[in-house]
Design an enzyme around this catalytic site. Structure first.
Site, PDB file in Angstrom:
ATOM      1  N   CYS A 171     -25.441  27.363 -24.710  1.00 40.36           N
ATOM      2  CA  CYS A 171     -26.404  28.275 -24.091  1.00 40.36           C
ATOM      3  C   CYS A 171     -25.878  28.703 -22.713  1.00 40.36           C
ATOM      4  CB  CYS A 171     -27.766  27.598 -24.023  1.00 40.36           C
ATOM      5  SG  CYS A 171     -29.111  28.663 -23.443  1.00 40.36           S
ATOM      6  N   ASP A 234     -30.305  34.928 -33.378  1.00 34.21           N
ATOM      7  CA  ASP A 234     -30.537  34.611 -31.966  1.00 34.21           C
ATOM      8  C   ASP A 234     -31.274  35.776 -31.308  1.00 34.21           C
ATOM      9  OD1 ASP A 234     -30.318  34.105 -29.181  1.00 34.21           O
ATOM     10  OD2 ASP A 234     -28.453  32.997 -29.483  1.00 34.21           O
ATOM     11  N   HIS A 267     -30.830  30.805 -31.968  1.00 33.38           N
ATOM     12  CA  HIS A 267     -30.269  30.245 -30.749  1.00 33.38           C
ATOM     13  C   HIS A 267     -30.467  28.724 -30.750  1.00 33.38           C
ATOM     14  CE1 HIS A 267     -28.866  30.620 -26.607  1.00 33.38           C
ATOM     15  NE2 HIS A 267     -29.723  29.683 -26.286  1.00 33.38           N
TER      16      HIS A 267
END
Length: 299
Positions: A171, A234, A267
């Site tokens: 991330c 995502d 994600h």
């Protein structure tokens, strides 16, 4: 292992603590999983410490801050190739420590610096607004300085192999991987898990500026191959930005760097303590990570 990071070299005060004091440092890092993201139904992977040496250390960053870091390595003399593990926005918590132990089980010395602890450790917090304030305070130059200090500290350890260093991140940390591979020649390979590549279409000028340098603008500067692992579902990283990055890599002739997209993954698909975890894609990405580092760092 000699890494020419700072031209003036390492000062005597850069490593202030003896090994016998390291056990007392565990309290510098939060014990548990990130409160704001832990899923009630999660069954996180737990990697034991058998055959490993694990410790919390501190070393001086370029601004004089005593930077805490978690270290996991095989319980042998070494030397071992080094991999820096860059956390998500939640800092160094049990998931990140477990990633370090997984790498150590594969013969690496893994180091996870706590980039956010100058302000506050985000791991025990549930207030996302506060977490984002903490993350926002960790600017590009601070983070690059912390990486430099980490690599220099590692270069002084007898268990660290002389040569290239690997870096992986998740991330927020995935974006850092791209930035670091463009900044430091000592990095031999990077694996970026779903790090932002370009500002969103609705980003304000302030947000665009705050996020610089963006990976999409760094393709020409990459000094090592980067493997990007991204999710097709995502919501924060649109596939259009992934395609922009692929095109930038192609224009720059970065044929050793590539991006893999898992079509059904959201994600955070590697984060086994979160609801976003996708076991099959996480395992496949991990196998690709090991292949990348084995090729670049073990030969």
């Amino acid at each position: 292992m000699t890494v020419p990071i700072r031209p003036e070299g390492q000062a005597a005060d850069d490593v202030k603590l003896s090994r016998r004091t390291l056990g007392a440092l565990g309290g510098l890092l939060f014990s548990g999983y990130a409160v704001a993201a832990l899923a009630r139904e999660a069954k996180p992977i737990t990697t034991d410490t058998a055959g490993l040496t694990t410790e919390t250390v501190t070393y001086a960053a370029s601004d004089g801050f005593d930077l805490p870091a978690y270290v996991a390595r095989p319980d042998e003399a070494g030397p071992f190739p080094v991999v820096i593990v860059v956390s998500e926005i939640f800092g160094v918590h049990d998931y990140i420590r477990d990633v370090c132990r997984r790498l150590a089980k594969q013969g690496y010395a893994a180091i996870a610096p706590a980039f956010f602890n100058r302000v506050e450790d985000p791991a025990p917090l549930s207030d996302m607004k506060r977490i984002m304030e903490i993350v926002g305070a960790a600017g590009y130059e601070q983070v690059m300085g912390d990486l430099s200090a980490t690599m220099e500290w590692a270069s002084q350890q007898s268990w660290a192999r002389d040569g290239k260093v690997g870096i992986t991140g998740f991330c927020w940390g995935g974006k850092v991987v791209w930035q670091a591979a463009a900044r430091f020649a000592v990095i031999g390979a990077g694996v970026a898990w779903y790090g932002r590549l370009a500002p969103g279409a609705d980003a304000t000028p302030v947000q665009v500026s705050a996020g610089q340098p963006w990976p999409v603008d760094l393709a020409d500067d990459l000094k090592a191959p980067v493997l990007g692992l991204y999710g097709g579902q995502d919501q924060g990283i649109p596939l259009a930005s992934v395609e922009r990055m692929r095109q930038a890599l192609a224009r720059a002739g970065q044929t050793d760097s590539r991006i893999v997209v898992y079509p059904d993954a959201p994600h955070g698909f590697h984060a086994d303590y979160r609801a976003s975890y996708v076991e099959a894609d996480a395992k496949d990405g991990w196998s690709k990570l090991l292949a990348t580092f084995d090729k670049a760092l073990k030969n």
